[in-house]
Design an enzyme around this catalytic site. Structure first.
Site, PDB file in Angstrom:
ATOM      1  N   GLY A 261       1.216 -32.848  82.857  1.00  0.00           N
ATOM      2  CA  GLY A 261       2.011 -33.506  84.039  1.00  0.00           C
ATOM      3  C   GLY A 261       0.663 -32.719  85.035  1.00  0.00           C
ATOM      4  O   GLY A 261       0.228 -31.899  85.003  1.00  0.00           O
ATOM      5  N   VAL A 262       1.484 -33.350  86.246  1.00  0.00           N
ATOM      6  CA  VAL A 262       1.236 -32.347  87.912  1.00  0.00           C
ATOM      7  C   VAL A 262       1.953 -31.369  87.406  1.00  0.00           C
ATOM      8  O   VAL A 262       3.115 -31.181  87.232  1.00  0.00           O
ATOM      9  CB  VAL A 262       1.626 -33.111  89.187  1.00  0.00           C
ATOM     10  CG1 VAL A 262       2.134 -32.815  90.535  1.00  0.00           C
ATOM     11  CG2 VAL A 262       1.530 -34.641  89.003  1.00  0.00           C
ATOM     12  N   GLY A 263       1.451 -30.400  88.817  1.00  0.00           N
ATOM     13  CA  GLY A 263       2.731 -29.168  88.930  1.00  0.00           C
ATOM     14  C   GLY A 263       2.281 -27.708  88.708  1.00  0.00           C
ATOM     15  O   GLY A 263       1.221 -27.801  87.803  1.00  0.00           O
ATOM     16  N   VAL A 265       3.042 -25.466  87.207  1.00  0.00           N
ATOM     17  CA  VAL A 265       3.857 -25.266  84.976  1.00  0.00           C
ATOM     18  C   VAL A 265       2.000 -25.724  84.213  1.00  0.00           C
ATOM     19  O   VAL A 265       1.047 -24.969  83.731  1.00  0.00           O
ATOM     20  CB  VAL A 265       4.712 -25.460  84.369  1.00  0.00           C
ATOM     21  CG1 VAL A 265       4.483 -25.015  83.082  1.00  0.00           C
ATOM     22  CG2 VAL A 265       5.587 -24.492  85.261  1.00  0.00           C
ATOM     23  N   GLU A 286      -3.732 -37.644  82.765  1.00  0.00           N
ATOM     24  CA  GLU A 286      -3.736 -39.128  83.588  1.00  0.00           C
ATOM     25  C   GLU A 286      -3.753 -38.403  85.113  1.00  0.00           C
ATOM     26  O   GLU A 286      -5.131 -38.946  85.979  1.00  0.00           O
ATOM     27  CB  GLU A 286      -1.728 -38.893  83.945  1.00  0.00           C
ATOM     28  CG  GLU A 286      -1.945 -39.816  84.692  1.00  0.00           C
ATOM     29  CD  GLU A 286       0.425 -39.462  84.565  1.00  0.00           C
ATOM     30  OE1 GLU A 286       0.881 -40.244  83.342  1.00  0.00           O
ATOM     31  OE2 GLU A 286       0.872 -38.872  85.662  1.00  0.00           O
ATOM     32  N   GLY A 380       4.121 -40.707  83.291  1.00  0.00           N
ATOM     33  CA  GLY A 380       3.295 -41.270  83.002  1.00  0.00           C
ATOM     34  C   GLY A 380       3.808 -40.505  81.349  1.00  0.00           C
ATOM     35  O   GLY A 380       3.826 -40.492  80.232  1.00  0.00           O
TER      36      GLY A 380
HETATM   37  O1  0RQ Z   1      13.624 -28.027  93.125  1.00  0.00           O
HETATM   38  O2  0RQ Z   1      12.217 -28.783  94.720  1.00  0.00           O
HETATM   39  O3  0RQ Z   1      14.469 -28.105  95.832  1.00  0.00           O
HETATM   40  O4  0RQ Z   1      13.028 -26.108  94.716  1.00  0.00           O
HETATM   41  O5  0RQ Z   1      13.024 -29.525  90.815  1.00  0.00           O
HETATM   42  O6  0RQ Z   1      11.766 -28.256  90.535  1.00  0.00           O
HETATM   43  O7  0RQ Z   1      10.937 -25.732  88.108  1.00  0.00           O
HETATM   44  O8  0RQ Z   1       9.297 -26.996  90.585  1.00  0.00           O
HETATM   45  O9  0RQ Z   1       9.122 -27.957  88.281  1.00  0.00           O
HETATM   46  O10 0RQ Z   1       8.120 -29.416  89.951  1.00  0.00           O
HETATM   47  O11 0RQ Z   1       6.779 -29.636  87.885  1.00  0.00           O
HETATM   48  O12 0RQ Z   1       8.591 -30.950  88.821  1.00  0.00           O
HETATM   49  C1  0RQ Z   1      10.699 -32.755  85.699  1.00  0.00           C
HETATM   50  C2  0RQ Z   1      10.782 -32.832  88.242  1.00  0.00           C
HETATM   51  C3  0RQ Z   1       9.680 -30.782  87.383  1.00  0.00           C
HETATM   52  C4  0RQ Z   1       8.615 -32.956  87.500  1.00  0.00           C
HETATM   53  C5  0RQ Z   1       9.893 -32.167  87.083  1.00  0.00           C
HETATM   54  C6  0RQ Z   1      14.724 -28.745  91.025  1.00  0.00           C
HETATM   55  C7  0RQ Z   1      13.701 -27.121  91.195  1.00  0.00           C
HETATM   56  C8  0RQ Z   1      12.854 -27.326  92.226  1.00  0.00           C
HETATM   57  C9  0RQ Z   1      11.160 -29.169  91.018  1.00  0.00           C
HETATM   58  P1  0RQ Z   1      13.199 -27.213  94.543  1.00  0.00           P
HETATM   59  P2  0RQ Z   1      10.669 -27.418  89.560  1.00  0.00           P
HETATM   60  P3  0RQ Z   1       8.132 -29.775  89.192  1.00  0.00           P
HETATM   61  C10 0RQ Z   1       2.917 -36.829  85.312  1.00  0.00           C
HETATM   62  C11 0RQ Z   1       4.059 -36.635  84.045  1.00  0.00           C
HETATM   63  C12 0RQ Z   1       8.447 -36.015  85.545  1.00  0.00           C
HETATM   64  C13 0RQ Z   1       7.415 -37.148  85.917  1.00  0.00           C
HETATM   65  C14 0RQ Z   1       5.786 -35.935  84.011  1.00  0.00           C
HETATM   66  C15 0RQ Z   1       8.342 -34.387  86.863  1.00  0.00           C
HETATM   67  C16 0RQ Z   1      12.570 -29.557  91.033  1.00  0.00           C
HETATM   68  O13 0RQ Z   1       7.498 -32.842  86.445  1.00  0.00           O
HETATM   69  O14 0RQ Z   1       8.379 -35.507  88.022  1.00  0.00           O
HETATM   70  O15 0RQ Z   1       6.473 -36.126  84.052  1.00  0.00           O
HETATM   71  N1  0RQ Z   1       8.435 -35.143  85.669  1.00  0.00           N
HETATM   72  N2  0RQ Z   1       4.991 -37.528  84.765  1.00  0.00           N
HETATM   73  O16 0RQ Z   1      14.910 -26.408  91.485  1.00  0.00           O
HETATM   74  C17 0RQ Z   1      19.656 -29.787  88.964  1.00  0.00           C
HETATM   75  C18 0RQ Z   1      17.808 -29.374  87.171  1.00  0.00           C
HETATM   76  C19 0RQ Z   1      16.759 -28.222  87.457  1.00  0.00           C
HETATM   77  C20 0RQ Z   1      16.273 -28.875  88.806  1.00  0.00           C
HETATM   78  C21 0RQ Z   1      14.306 -28.132  87.587  1.00  0.00           C
HETATM   79  N3  0RQ Z   1      18.372 -29.015  85.400  1.00  0.00           N
HETATM   80  N4  0RQ Z   1      19.111 -29.419  87.606  1.00  0.00           N
HETATM   81  N5  0RQ Z   1      17.784 -29.524  90.245  1.00  0.00           N
HETATM   82  N6  0RQ Z   1      15.368 -28.753  89.321  1.00  0.00           N
HETATM   83  N7  0RQ Z   1      15.557 -28.569  86.945  1.00  0.00           N
HETATM   84  C22 0RQ Z   1       2.728 -36.937  86.131  1.00  0.00           C
HETATM   85  C23 0RQ Z   1       2.498 -38.298  86.998  1.00  0.00           C
HETATM   86  O17 0RQ Z   1       3.379 -39.537  86.154  1.00  0.00           O
HETATM   87  C24 0RQ Z   1       2.160 -38.523  87.949  1.00  0.00           C
END
Ligand code: 0RQ
Length: 496
Positions: A261-263, A265, A286, A380
């Site tokens: 995915g994006v990001g 990790v 993707e 996705g």
């Molecule tokens: O908050 O932005 O205020 O710092 O959520 O978390 O750890 O930086 O991780 O940017 O990789 O996002 C699942 C959202 C993770 C993303 C998700 C808070 C944390 C931070 C972001 P800040 P991280 P990421 C390919 C596949 C769904 C779509 C997908 C996503 C912010 O990966 O949208 O997988 N996935 N697509 O602090 C409250 C919790 C938290 C929390 C993290 N438990 N409670 N806040 N955060 N865990 C892409 C496409 O489809 C295009």
């Protein structure tokens, strides 16, 4: 000009972004290109400016993430009634969570077929960023494909935004294929990541093109922070796990296609492959991030298939400087194909996605903060997860300075069920859930993945659940399951 518009019939359609914007009227549905990159920019900005003080509403459908020129500008002017299928823009997210935008969070592979089936209404205008228009009026996309082929084939009219900042050499990188004759379908003839099954442009009837606008606005690039300790640990656990699978004969020595995915990790995990001996890796993904360029440079890659190039500023420079070399290795497809369950299952893709929270039984929440507020959307992730050879979810074990545990008694929203999730990994360790019953899974997730600050409390919850109900299939304390979330809502902290 001649190189960018090769079709004489539409040369008289060239106009300013402001003129093109005037074609868009209240109540219309517009479908735009864009999947992190490759969205239109000048036309959306002109639409937002034109309707600044008028209360018009549009439905905005895209591939996935689009830039601030579209989601941000439209949200700030209150122009959006319905938004589908994915977003990450701060202002759009706020508009969704304050109820002013109706958001449908949809599997990315489902959207184009639902449009063709007529489930999402009529598309009035497709607005598509292009590298060029061919002699016959067909559209050569830029850095992503997304849903553009379906928007173009189903829309009444098309506005093409030719982006001259994108090199003409992008031509030939895309492979456009759209399943025909809904609802009856033929098999999608991809049996290898490298298979090309379509044409290198988006077919378009030149009579449909209502406007052509020139722009040279650049995509907002993703900011990747350097790989931190948490991402590195997650990556190490995962790579060790995958190598053990090869040793145990459960993964071929040549590996299987990867999706990530994006990001950060996701980027860190792919970067980890640089150190390994495998040099015929395939990606069926993707998005294509910077680490993929590193892998290509290190001669580790056979082929990469995705729907979007989502590079950082630095990555983009490298890509442009060596575009012909990268072009040989990369195929950009419509998201209906890059994320297609049939193809993903046939190829045996190993999926790696990120979770917001995971519960002790392996259900995953990828979309909602504390059960109610939309973060980005499912994207996705489920297209890949349910159909993967091995489905993996990665997350740091805590968020917000350890005030939130990402391993919880019960997820506050379910995107991926326990039936779909095979592996969970945090910086604390990895839980291989394959072949485990719910009670076995709970022990494994708590022991291997939970943060030390929350481990005892999770075990205590689990043990008291068994004490109260006996060793039922899935022990839970329903009056307590969301206590951690409600405490966090009240105090900003999940700890007692
Ligand atoms: O908050 O932005 O205020 O710092 O959520 O978390 O750890 O930086 O991780 O940017 O990789 O996002 C699942 C959202 C993770 C993303 C998700 C808070 C944390 C931070 C972001 P800040 P991280 P990421 C390919 C596949 C769904 C779509 C997908 C996503 C912010 O990966 O949208 O997988 N996935 N697509 O602090 C409250 C919790 C938290 C929390 C993290 N438990 N409670 N806040 N955060 N865990 C892409 C496409 O489809 C295009």
């Amino acid at each position: 000009f001649e190189e960018r518009i090769r079709c004489d019939r539409i040369k008289n359609k060239v106009m300013s972004a402001e003129e093109a914007a005037s074609l868009i009227k209240d109540g219309m549905t517009i479908g735009t290109s864009g999947f992190v990159t490759g969205g239109p920019k000048a036309v959306p900005l002109a639409i937002a400016e034109r309707y600044k003080n008028e209360k018009i509403k549009l439905n905005l459908y895209t591939g996935a993430i689009v830039g601030d020129e579209l989601d941000g500008a439209f949200a700030r002017e209150g122009l959006v009634d319905k938004r589908i299928p994915y977003q990450t823009n701060k202002d759009m997210r706020n508009a969704i969570n304050n109820g002013s935008v109706k958001f449908i969070d949809m599997h990315l592979s489902h959207m184009p077929q639902q449009i063709r089936y007529g489930f999402l209404g009529k598309i009035d205008f497709a607005i598509i960023e292009a590298t060029a228009i061919t002699e016959d009026g067909n559209i050569i996309p830029t850095m992503s494909v997304g849903n553009s082929p379906t928007f173009v084939s189903t829309a009444d009219k098309v506005i093409v935004e030719i982006n001259t900042s994108q090199p003409i050499e992008l031509e030939g990188m895309h492979d456009i294929y759209e399943p025909k004759d809904p609802p009856y379908r033929e098999p999608i003839p991809i049996t290898k990541v490298s298979d090309r099954i379509g044409v290198p442009y988006i077919p378009c009837d030149s009579d449909k093109i209502a406007a052509v606008v020139f722009s040279d606005m650049k995509d907002t690039t993703l900011q990747l922070t350097s790989i931190n300790e948490t991402s590195k640990k997650i990556s190490d656990y995962l790579i060790d796990f995958l190598q053990t699978e090869i040793k145990r004969g459960r993964l071929p020595k040549t590996f299987l296609p990867l999706q990530s995915g994006v990001g950060n990790v996701a980027n860190a995990v792919l970067a980890g492959f640089i150190e390994l001996k495998y040099n015929n890796l395939n990606l069926y993904s993707e998005v294509i991030q910077d680490a993929v360029l590193d892998l290509i440079d290190a001669d580790k890659i056979e082929k990469v298939s995705g729907t979007a190039l989502t590079l950082s500023e630095e990555g983009l420079k490298r890509f442009y400087a060596n575009i012909n070399k990268y072009k040989e290795k990369i195929i950009l497809r419509p998201q209906e194909i890059s994320n297609n369950p049939e193809v993903i299952r046939r190829l045996g893709v190993i999926s790696i996605n990120t979770a917001i929270e995971v519960d002790i039984y392996g259900n995953v929440n990828s979309t909602h903060i504390l059960g109610t507020k939309m973060m980005n959307g499912i994207g996705g992730s489920a297209d890949f997860t349910r159909n993967a050879y091995i489905s993996i979810f990665a997350t740091p074990s805590t968020a917000k300075d350890d005030n939130i545990s990402c391993i919880v008694p019960m997820v506050s929203h379910v995107d991926h069920t326990e039936h779909d999730v095979m592996v969970v990994v945090t910086e604390q360790g990895l839980a291989d859930l394959r072949g485990l019953s719910p009670k076995e899974r709970a022990m494994m997730i708590i022991k291997n993945c939970a943060h030390p600050d929350y481990k005892d409390a999770l075990m205590n919850y689990y043990e008291r659940s068994i004490k109260k109900h006996g060793a039922v299939q899935t022990p839970n304390l329903l009056d307590e399951a969301f206590l951690w979330h409600t405490r966090c809502l009240n105090t900003g902290n999940m700890k007692i």
